[in-house]
Scaffold this motif. Structure first.
Motif, PDB file in Angstrom:
ATOM      1  N   ARG A  49       0.827  -1.250   0.092  1.00 11.97           N
ATOM      2  CA  ARG A  49      -0.066   0.106  -0.011  1.00 11.97           C
ATOM      3  C   ARG A  49       0.890   1.310  -0.114  1.00 11.97           C
ATOM      4  NH1 ARG A  49      -2.115  -2.470   5.453  1.00 11.97           N
ATOM      5  NH2 ARG A  49      -1.507  -4.296   4.456  1.00 11.97           N
ATOM      6  N   SER A  50       0.209   2.484  -0.419  1.00 15.32           N
ATOM      7  CA  SER A  50       1.180   3.665  -0.642  1.00 15.32           C
ATOM      8  C   SER A  50       0.456   4.863  -0.299  1.00 15.32           C
ATOM      9  CB  SER A  50       1.579   3.556  -2.231  1.00 15.32           C
ATOM     10  OG  SER A  50       2.295   2.746  -2.689  1.00 15.32           O
ATOM     11  N   ASN A  51       0.950   5.723   0.261  1.00 17.34           N
ATOM     12  CA  ASN A  51       0.639   7.104   0.164  1.00 17.34           C
ATOM     13  C   ASN A  51       0.825   7.705  -1.187  1.00 17.34           C
ATOM     14  OD1 ASN A  51       0.128   7.401   3.117  1.00 17.34           O
ATOM     15  ND2 ASN A  51       2.307   7.196   3.275  1.00 17.34           N
ATOM     16  N   LEU A  52       0.042   8.962  -1.181  1.00 20.82           N
ATOM     17  CA  LEU A  52       0.262   9.571  -2.866  1.00 20.82           C
ATOM     18  C   LEU A  52       0.514  11.192  -2.578  1.00 20.82           C
ATOM     19  CD1 LEU A  52      -1.810   9.136  -5.989  1.00 20.82           C
ATOM     20  CD2 LEU A  52      -1.782  11.117  -5.155  1.00 20.82           C
ATOM     21  N   PHE A  53       1.227  11.624  -3.095  1.00 22.29           N
ATOM     22  CA  PHE A  53       1.826  13.091  -2.611  1.00 22.29           C
ATOM     23  C   PHE A  53       1.863  13.652  -4.247  1.00 22.29           C
ATOM     24  CE2 PHE A  53       4.193  16.830  -2.130  1.00 22.29           C
ATOM     25  CZ  PHE A  53       3.515  17.345  -1.165  1.00 22.29           C
ATOM     26  N   ALA A 128      -2.117  15.392  -0.509  1.00 26.03           N
ATOM     27  CA  ALA A 128      -1.557  14.195   0.147  1.00 26.03           C
ATOM     28  C   ALA A 128      -2.510  13.289   0.695  1.00 26.03           C
ATOM     29  CB  ALA A 128      -0.814  14.885   1.540  1.00 26.03           C
ATOM     30  N   PHE A 129      -2.776  12.186  -0.019  1.00 22.46           N
ATOM     31  CA  PHE A 129      -3.638  11.328   0.227  1.00 22.46           C
ATOM     32  C   PHE A 129      -2.952  10.046   0.805  1.00 22.46           C
ATOM     33  CE2 PHE A 129      -6.167  12.901  -3.720  1.00 22.46           C
ATOM     34  CZ  PHE A 129      -6.341  14.007  -3.237  1.00 22.46           C
ATOM     35  N   SER A 130      -3.552   9.645   1.951  1.00 25.01           N
ATOM     36  CA  SER A 130      -2.758   8.520   2.908  1.00 25.01           C
ATOM     37  C   SER A 130      -3.549   7.221   2.786  1.00 25.01           C
ATOM     38  CB  SER A 130      -2.665   9.043   4.226  1.00 25.01           C
ATOM     39  OG  SER A 130      -3.982   9.303   4.694  1.00 25.01           O
ATOM     40  N   TYR A 131      -3.057   6.293   3.354  1.00 24.61           N
ATOM     41  CA  TYR A 131      -3.569   4.967   3.623  1.00 24.61           C
ATOM     42  C   TYR A 131      -3.802   4.329   4.891  1.00 24.61           C
ATOM     43  CZ  TYR A 131       1.124   3.034   4.646  1.00 24.61           C
ATOM     44  OH  TYR A 131       2.045   2.552   4.853  1.00 24.61           O
ATOM     45  N   HIS A 142       4.450   8.287   7.393  1.00 24.80           N
ATOM     46  CA  HIS A 142       5.504   7.809   6.529  1.00 24.80           C
ATOM     47  C   HIS A 142       5.518   8.954   5.458  1.00 24.80           C
ATOM     48  CE1 HIS A 142       5.858   4.198   8.319  1.00 24.80           C
ATOM     49  NE2 HIS A 142       4.480   3.744   8.023  1.00 24.80           N
ATOM     50  N   MET A 143       4.412   9.339   5.154  1.00 24.72           N
ATOM     51  CA  MET A 143       4.307  10.694   4.129  1.00 24.72           C
ATOM     52  C   MET A 143       4.837  12.086   4.730  1.00 24.72           C
ATOM     53  SD  MET A 143       1.376  11.759   1.622  1.00 24.72           S
ATOM     54  CE  MET A 143       0.252  11.442   2.736  1.00 24.72           C
ATOM     55  N   GLY A 145       7.036  12.141   7.089  1.00 29.26           N
ATOM     56  CA  GLY A 145       8.678  12.272   7.172  1.00 29.26           C
ATOM     57  C   GLY A 145       9.294  12.648   5.817  1.00 29.26           C
ATOM     58  N   ARG A 146       8.625  12.438   4.607  1.00 23.71           N
ATOM     59  CA  ARG A 146       9.086  12.413   3.454  1.00 23.71           C
ATOM     60  C   ARG A 146       9.072  13.989   2.849  1.00 23.71           C
ATOM     61  NH1 ARG A 146       9.447   7.727   0.484  1.00 23.71           N
ATOM     62  NH2 ARG A 146      10.480   8.988  -1.426  1.00 23.71           N
ATOM     63  N   LEU A 147       8.155  14.946   3.626  1.00 25.59           N
ATOM     64  CA  LEU A 147       8.012  16.185   3.212  1.00 25.59           C
ATOM     65  C   LEU A 147       8.866  17.083   2.939  1.00 25.59           C
ATOM     66  CD1 LEU A 147       4.423  17.174   5.209  1.00 25.59           C
ATOM     67  CD2 LEU A 147       4.693  16.280   2.778  1.00 25.59           C
ATOM     68  N   PRO A 148      10.067  17.201   3.475  1.00 21.07           N
ATOM     69  CA  PRO A 148      11.135  18.007   3.373  1.00 21.07           C
ATOM     70  C   PRO A 148      11.548  17.569   1.875  1.00 21.07           C
ATOM     71  CG  PRO A 148      11.350  17.136   5.362  1.00 21.07           C
ATOM     72  CD  PRO A 148      10.040  16.331   4.983  1.00 21.07           C
ATOM     73  N   GLU A 149      11.648  16.474   1.423  1.00 23.89           N
ATOM     74  CA  GLU A 149      12.356  16.163   0.198  1.00 23.89           C
ATOM     75  C   GLU A 149      11.132  16.346  -1.047  1.00 23.89           C
ATOM     76  OE1 GLU A 149      12.071  11.622  -0.645  1.00 23.89           O
ATOM     77  OE2 GLU A 149      12.784  11.857   1.397  1.00 23.89           O
ATOM     78  N   LEU A 150      10.135  16.549  -0.649  1.00 20.49           N
ATOM     79  CA  LEU A 150       8.792  16.761  -1.669  1.00 20.49           C
ATOM     80  C   LEU A 150       8.496  18.091  -1.927  1.00 20.49           C
ATOM     81  CD1 LEU A 150       6.678  13.611  -0.408  1.00 20.49           C
ATOM     82  CD2 LEU A 150       7.858  13.796  -2.583  1.00 20.49           C
ATOM     83  N   CYS A 151       8.537  19.204  -0.777  1.00 18.67           N
ATOM     84  CA  CYS A 151       8.308  20.445  -0.913  1.00 18.67           C
ATOM     85  C   CYS A 151       8.837  21.494   0.002  1.00 18.67           C
ATOM     86  CB  CYS A 151       6.776  20.460  -1.010  1.00 18.67           C
ATOM     87  SG  CYS A 151       6.058  19.958   0.835  1.00 18.67           S
ATOM     88  N   ALA A 152       8.917  22.557  -0.185  1.00 19.58           N
ATOM     89  CA  ALA A 152       8.973  23.725   0.589  1.00 19.58           C
ATOM     90  C   ALA A 152       8.003  23.534   1.920  1.00 19.58           C
ATOM     91  CB  ALA A 152       9.042  25.044   0.199  1.00 19.58           C
ATOM     92  N   LYS A 153       8.498  23.847   3.216  1.00 20.29           N
ATOM     93  CA  LYS A 153       7.619  23.706   4.109  1.00 20.29           C
ATOM     94  C   LYS A 153       6.324  24.340   3.851  1.00 20.29           C
ATOM     95  CE  LYS A 153       7.239  24.655   9.075  1.00 20.29           C
ATOM     96  NZ  LYS A 153       8.007  24.998  10.463  1.00 20.29           N
TER      97      LYS A 153
END
Length: 374
Positions: A49-53, A128-131, A142-143, A145-153
């Motif tokens: 299963r996955s989150n989607l950003f 940001a769609f989660s499971y 888990h998503m 935790g990945r935000l800093p690499e996906l977008c500015a704050k």
């Protein structure tokens, strides 16, 4: 596709929490890819299963997150008037599992994407769609935790749980746990030779009941109903037959805490009492099941003001149910609840959302896009 077509497709995915979600996540990914969005599937540690950003606009400047979950609770109740995973329209009502909680919000967001993608957004809008939200907000950490690499704050997070499109600034935190006590079986005529796990569990249960009563005396927060933290035993199971000494008993319990109190700390007295039974020869297993912190967004924040302007109503102080918003706030992001539908329709047969609620949600999202393009 309009919002009704999208909701029809989303409801058709039986994306029950705790199950693989590749079908629904893959469909949303493909839909977004058609509208020039940056989409990333974030596989969780479960592997199935996955989150989607996704990002609309420039990812390297601060913007807003629209947060929702793709999973739903089971729909096994016999009282459904029609197939729960097939959208049924009856006047203004759209019936189906997840229509209110919370695929209606997802559908409104996705229906607004073509409009948002057509704007020259100075500030981005992220999806940001989660499971597995419905089994304790297991996917979204888990998503986050990945935000800093996906977008500015981000400037803020709008969590689209059903609130009648009235923004809400707070909710209680929650912690749930399962305690299993294992004793020794035998014939009920010789209780002296066995260890009765149900009798032992009564001590842990008694502690839970007394703690629940103690919490009714405060501390209090008048924004909530009830205004105090709470604790309850929700499930208990054990034994095989009345003439067999039960060698195992399981108790599931939860605590809901007002802001400022760690919900797990409310379960601690039960844990201590249960684990003390090991001295009598019982084997005791304490398993945390889920936990998320309370949400408490101050009234004077920019995010609260923005949602008040977009909806035309001042945000409410709090609701009784929980969301992923507390986890975003714990990560240092302002978060607020605002989504279509009524929480009282969720988690029951013939769940539905109104067409007018979907339209109102889409209008607010597109109005947010206009702000971000200004």
């Amino acid at each position: 596709m309009d919002v009704f077509d999208i909701l029809d497709r989303l409801v058709a995915f039986p994306s029950v929490a705790g199950k693989p979600n590749g079908d629904i996540a893959g469909w949303i990914e493909a839909y977004l890819a058609k509208h020039r969005t940056q989409v990333t599937l974030l596989r969780g540690p479960e592997g199935d299963r996955s989150n989607l950003f996704a990002t609309i606009g420039p990812a390297d400047v601060p913007g807003y997150i629209l947060s929702g979950h793709m999973d739903v609770v089971p729909a096994s109740e016999p009282q459904w008037s029609s197939a729960p995973f097939a959208l049924r329209r009856e006047g203004e009502r759209l019936y189906g599992r997840g229509t209110t909680d919370m695929k209606g919000f997802l559908a409104a967001v996705l229906a607004a994407v073509p409009t948002l993608a057509g704007l020259r957004l100075a500030s981005p809008i992220h999806l940001a769609f989660s499971y597995d939200e419905e089994v304790g907000c297991r996917g979204v950490p888990h998503m986050i935790g990945r935000l800093p690499e996906l977008c500015a704050k981000p400037l803020g997070v709008i969590v689209g749980e059903p609130s009648g499109m009235r923004a809400v600034r707070g909710h209680k935190g929650k912690a749930a746990a399962r305690v299993t006590i294992k004793g020794r079986s035998g014939h009920s005529s010789r209780p002296d030779l066995g260890l009765n796990a149900i009798h032992a569990m009564s001590e842990a249960l008694s502690t839970a009941v007394s703690e629940a009563e103690r919490l009714t005396h405060g501390p209090f927060d008048a924004a909530f109903e009830p205004a105090y933290s709470s604790l309850q035993a929700g499930v208990i199971a054990g034994g095989q037959s009345v003439n067999i000494i039960p060698d195992s008993c399981t108790l599931e319990l939860e605590a809901r805490a007002i802001p400022g109190i760690d919900p797990a700390s409310l379960l601690a007295p039960v844990k201590v009492r249960a684990e003390a039974l090991a001295a009598q020869g019982y084997v005791v297993e304490w398993t945390p099941v889920s936990a998320y912190p309370a949400l408490s967004l101050p009234q004077d924040t920019a995010l609260a003001a923005l949602l008040g302007e977009l909806t035309g109503e001042a945000p409410l102080a709090a609701v009784s149910y929980g969301t992923e918003g507390g986890l975003y706030q714990a990560a240092g992001l302002d978060a607020i609840i605002c989504g279509p539908g009524d929480i009282d329709r969720a988690h029951k047969p013939d769940e539905y959302i109104l067409t007018s609620e979907l339209a109102a949600c889409q209008r607010v999202i597109e109005a947010l896009g206009a702000r971000c393009a200004a």
